[in-house]
Design a protein around this motif. Sequence first.
Motif, PDB file in Angstrom:
ATOM      1  N   MET A 212     -50.229 -81.891  58.543  1.00 14.75           N
ATOM      2  CA  MET A 212     -50.064 -83.356  58.606  1.00 14.75           C
ATOM      3  C   MET A 212     -49.847 -83.651  56.736  1.00 14.75           C
ATOM      4  SD  MET A 212     -50.903 -86.550  60.167  1.00 14.75           S
ATOM      5  CE  MET A 212     -51.815 -87.614  58.934  1.00 14.75           C
ATOM      6  N   HIS A 213     -50.830 -83.811  55.709  1.00 18.14           N
ATOM      7  CA  HIS A 213     -50.558 -84.404  54.404  1.00 18.14           C
ATOM      8  C   HIS A 213     -49.504 -82.964  53.778  1.00 18.14           C
ATOM      9  CE1 HIS A 213     -53.676 -87.118  55.922  1.00 18.14           C
ATOM     10  NE2 HIS A 213     -54.453 -86.136  55.409  1.00 18.14           N
ATOM     11  N   SER A 214     -49.710 -82.093  53.994  1.00 20.23           N
ATOM     12  CA  SER A 214     -48.972 -80.595  53.424  1.00 20.23           C
ATOM     13  C   SER A 214     -47.550 -81.029  53.844  1.00 20.23           C
ATOM     14  CB  SER A 214     -48.813 -79.759  53.287  1.00 20.23           C
ATOM     15  OG  SER A 214     -49.015 -78.832  55.095  1.00 20.23           O
ATOM     16  N   LEU A 244     -44.983 -94.470  53.372  1.00 22.71           N
ATOM     17  CA  LEU A 244     -45.516 -94.315  52.509  1.00 22.71           C
ATOM     18  C   LEU A 244     -46.397 -95.761  52.864  1.00 22.71           C
ATOM     19  CD1 LEU A 244     -43.219 -94.634  49.378  1.00 22.71           C
ATOM     20  CD2 LEU A 244     -45.463 -93.402  49.546  1.00 22.71           C
ATOM     21  N   GLU A 245     -46.009 -97.010  54.021  1.00 13.73           N
ATOM     22  CA  GLU A 245     -45.853 -97.140  54.356  1.00 13.73           C
ATOM     23  C   GLU A 245     -48.088 -97.352  54.674  1.00 13.73           C
ATOM     24  OE1 GLU A 245     -44.771-101.120  55.750  1.00 13.73           O
ATOM     25  OE2 GLU A 245     -43.427 -99.388  56.794  1.00 13.73           O
ATOM     26  N   PHE A 246     -47.775 -95.449  56.144  1.00 16.06           N
ATOM     27  CA  PHE A 246     -48.871 -95.274  56.796  1.00 16.06           C
ATOM     28  C   PHE A 246     -49.711 -94.975  55.965  1.00 16.06           C
ATOM     29  CE2 PHE A 246     -50.901 -92.844  59.838  1.00 16.06           C
ATOM     30  CZ  PHE A 246     -51.462 -92.179  58.795  1.00 16.06           C
ATOM     31  N   TYR A 247     -49.428 -94.260  54.583  1.00 11.33           N
ATOM     32  CA  TYR A 247     -50.556 -94.186  53.326  1.00 11.33           C
ATOM     33  C   TYR A 247     -51.346 -95.168  52.907  1.00 11.33           C
ATOM     34  CZ  TYR A 247     -50.316 -89.589  54.840  1.00 11.33           C
ATOM     35  OH  TYR A 247     -50.432 -87.666  55.664  1.00 11.33           O
ATOM     36  N   ASN A 248     -50.471 -96.303  52.675  1.00 17.06           N
ATOM     37  CA  ASN A 248     -51.074 -97.621  52.329  1.00 17.06           C
ATOM     38  C   ASN A 248     -50.632 -97.905  50.598  1.00 17.06           C
ATOM     39  OD1 ASN A 248     -51.575 -98.604  54.770  1.00 17.06           O
ATOM     40  ND2 ASN A 248     -54.222 -97.409  53.884  1.00 17.06           N
ATOM     41  N   ASP A 249     -48.840 -97.071  50.499  1.00 19.57           N
ATOM     42  CA  ASP A 249     -49.162 -96.794  49.361  1.00 19.57           C
ATOM     43  C   ASP A 249     -47.744 -98.105  49.362  1.00 19.57           C
ATOM     44  OD1 ASP A 249     -47.659 -94.230  46.612  1.00 19.57           O
ATOM     45  OD2 ASP A 249     -48.708 -96.952  46.625  1.00 19.57           O
ATOM     46  N   GLN A 250     -48.089 -99.421  49.170  1.00 18.85           N
ATOM     47  CA  GLN A 250     -47.407-100.352  49.274  1.00 18.85           C
ATOM     48  C   GLN A 250     -45.798-100.831  47.820  1.00 18.85           C
ATOM     49  OE1 GLN A 250     -47.636-100.877  52.002  1.00 18.85           O
ATOM     50  NE2 GLN A 250     -49.602-102.102  52.777  1.00 18.85           N
TER      51      GLN A 250
END
Lengths: 435, 583
Positions: A212-214, A244-250
């Motif tokens: 998933m990350h890849s 990006l939101e899922f990975y919290n990169d606001q």
Amino acid sequence: MDDIEAELGISRSVGNEDFSDSSEDERVARKIRPPILLHSSTAQARAKESGFHESSRLCLKAIRDAMLHHHWQEAAQYLSAYSQTLEDTTVNKQSLACEIIWRLGTEILQHHPNSRLEDFNALYEQMKNSGVKNYAKICLEHSFHLLLNGHIYDAKRQLSVAASWRYGKQSVPQSLDLKLIHAYCGFLDYVIWHMKKSSVSEAEDNSSNREMHSYFRQASVTLQEIIAQPGVWDPFVLSYVDMLEFYNDQEEALKVLQNYAYNKDYPSNPNAHVYLYQFLKRHEAPPAKLISILKVLHHLVPSHELMQEYCYLLVNSVVPGHLEESLPVVFNLLDYPSWKNDLDTWNCLLTVMTVFKRKGLQHLIANEWKQRKDFWLTMHYRAYHGRKDSELNRELLLVKAKVAKLLGEHGIYYNKFSTEVWGPYNVEDKKRKIV
Amino acid sequence: MDEHLTEGYSEPCKQCGAVSWALSDGCQFFCRNCHNVIEKTQDVVDVSSFILNNKISSISSSSRKKTRREGGREWMVCEGFQFILKLQAEALVGLGVCPQFKTDVLWDFWKRYLQITRQAYTRSPVNSFTNTVYLSSESEPESAFLSEASDQTEPMSASGHSTDGRSSVCSGSLDAACYLSAKERKSRQLMNMPRTLALCHLALLWLREAITLADLLRLVSRRLIPYINVYEEFPEEMQFYGRDAIIFRVETIPSYRKVHGEALQMAEILQLPAFPPVTSDCLLHPALLSLRYLMEVNLPDELHSLVCRVIEKSAMGKESFLTFNPSKPKSTFLFYDLQAAALIIVTMKLLFKLDDHVEWTLSRKAVKKDDQGKKKTSKQGSKMFSLKAWYMTVHPALERARQREELFEARRPWKSKKVLIPAMKHKAVVLKRRRVVEQLQSSFHTLTGSVPEQQSSSPSSFQFLWGQEEDSDGPSLHHKRLNCMLEKRGKEKWLVNQAYWHTDLKRCHKKDCRDHYSELKHSLPRMYVWLLGLFSFLLRVSEAQVHKEVVEVERRLLLRKAVPEEDNHKHRKRKGRKTSSSF
């Protein structure tokens, strides 16, 4: 498929505005003609036509008639007879034939009762490889078709094969198509990531997580590249921001959205502002910020559905001066016929007007009304509207009548309709609280 | 093996993922692991190897190796045409023509042609190649004569090949290159595909067979006579590729006018004597031919006697007029079928005037008279011929037939089963396209669930079927009476319609003045134009040609002052008000 074609058309036509070089623009605009007009000139018989060309012209006419009458079986038969034009020795007719067979073939297969996915795949594969002009377009359409039918991985594979394709000197339309292919590669990576995310949410499976990350990495690289170029990239922006939101990169997401909305190089796109607004609302930004975004949106699209929210924001805002701005906003909204029968909008207007009355700002109301009186009376307050509203939507009738009363229009015929139903609601009305 | 050809391509195979490609015979890439064939083909064909071969062959004397592949032999283009003529003759004999057509008439014409154009049967043939042909064991009689011819020629040295080796690489036959330059074609009067039909037409005319030129072209269109893609049936030894395609491939069925012109030219080339006379008992005579067309268009049989009167009046039934005589300088080569159609049209004009008013009035009168005359209701309906009823029967049938014809034309397969490769450098592309077409067709056939064959129509000289059968085009009107068109004045019967109109009958002086029909069309009565359209559909010619023929007939009928009027004729016509619609 029709909406895909439209989307393709829109993306492509807006993609044209990428190039600041105007001469290239013209060349591109001239080259990309709508497919419908490509073949209309060949409907008449030419004097020195060979029998073969006459047969193919009559065959095309028969296909067209069959398709317009929805006789798909007949159309398929004539198309198989038409396929002999692929062997035409005249060069320009042969290349036209490739395109005709591709487009008509897909249309017929779509509507034919017996068609299966294998038929589509076979047709796309064959037409891709006959003639180089249409390779990229056909690849795109093929992958869209697979995507719509749920074969995400196949679609991704098709696009990755297509992305590495090169033939000769890259012409301008070709580079546009390849850009789109690249963009949709990234988009499909996002879709796969999304699928994996929803399936992996419970289990703590490392390998699938890593996959998933890849996918996320692949998608983000591609999408970043694409979004960096000026253009209209709504679905891509949304998907990137979602990841990006899922990975919290606001911050990154905010940066992307702001770039998309405010960068002068990009064509003016109301959706960009909508996305930015929704993002900020999700992350509980201060109302002042929201108002500033919506202000720009109001300039762009006064009839947008978010204008109601804007209006309420302005009314509830503490900043002086905002309140006065709310009235024109809601009046503008009701200038558009799409909001004519919307109860919420009328309620909003009623609310704002009552607030203004309370604060002693009737002169503003009078100003706005003066500008609009003549056409509003015909647009909202005719006898026909009265009859319709009294039959279909009594609440709307009441609200409109109250608005009319507040505006000072007592003598209009419309009010008569409302007085019929006024009676039983009169008491309640006076007790109504104003928000 | 093929690495040098496939080395540029390094995509993994879709099925197995390996990267090891090889080239198949059909120039397609296939994976060596799983034998998965993909659509990619060899992009560049190495042409240098061919040139190298040429150089080598010119040094050695036995240079026939490259042309003789697997038992093939050298052949000339005229041999190919001979084969085609043979096939066409057999087809015609199969359709009912007498066998002498093939064995005597056509064969004689062909031999004469070869002799006159000095391609064979002559001491000094024009072709400069060696004509020592290796006869295969089954020596056909057609090829025997070429060896006869070659015995009489001087044997050429093998060095002659080196200059022409280039041409024989590019085509299966030896002299295809000569056929490609228009100047040579004209100066040596070389053969081409429409001329085969022209020869057949001349031979049919010689035998005074019933198959007219229009019928011949219709049979070609229905594939009953081999013409399109006939080279598929060449024997295996005649290797067919390259420039031969340009000579033998057809993409158009020639028009009536073209074949007629070619036939005229061939008659000149062959220096034919006068043809056998066209007498009144042979089927090409307008009297009998017009009867056939009357039956075709569902007109009453009584009309035939009127048509014969018109033939008599215009002196078109004379043998001297009808017979073609190429030796006489001013002899005209007639269009027999167009003539018969024109005679019918002129007769209709005499009877009904066809000016969009009179014919409808007369039909109404016919119906009224019929109603009065009837005492009991007959099952057949009226006995009188009414033009209106005829039009209402024939017009829908005509529209349906036109529609059918158009759809038949739309579906016609032009490309042959054998792939034609005009030049070696295109071989891969051509083969690939053929493959794609075949795959497309098979997939669409499985989709539609059936393979729609071209209906092999039974050969019939009639295109419409009138009668009470299930699949007829309409009720038959052959038995109707024309009594209401004639009235008794004293002892004789006169035509009810006493007026006649025609367009300008003056001959154009300019040579290249084609026809004025397109200018006149909008001013002519619609009924007349419709009638022209009917016959032009039947004969597969343009309306302008039918109109031109009608004007010819009218010229003979109306402008001839020398014809003495016979005494006891029953139907006298009078020149009424001539409304000349010319400009």
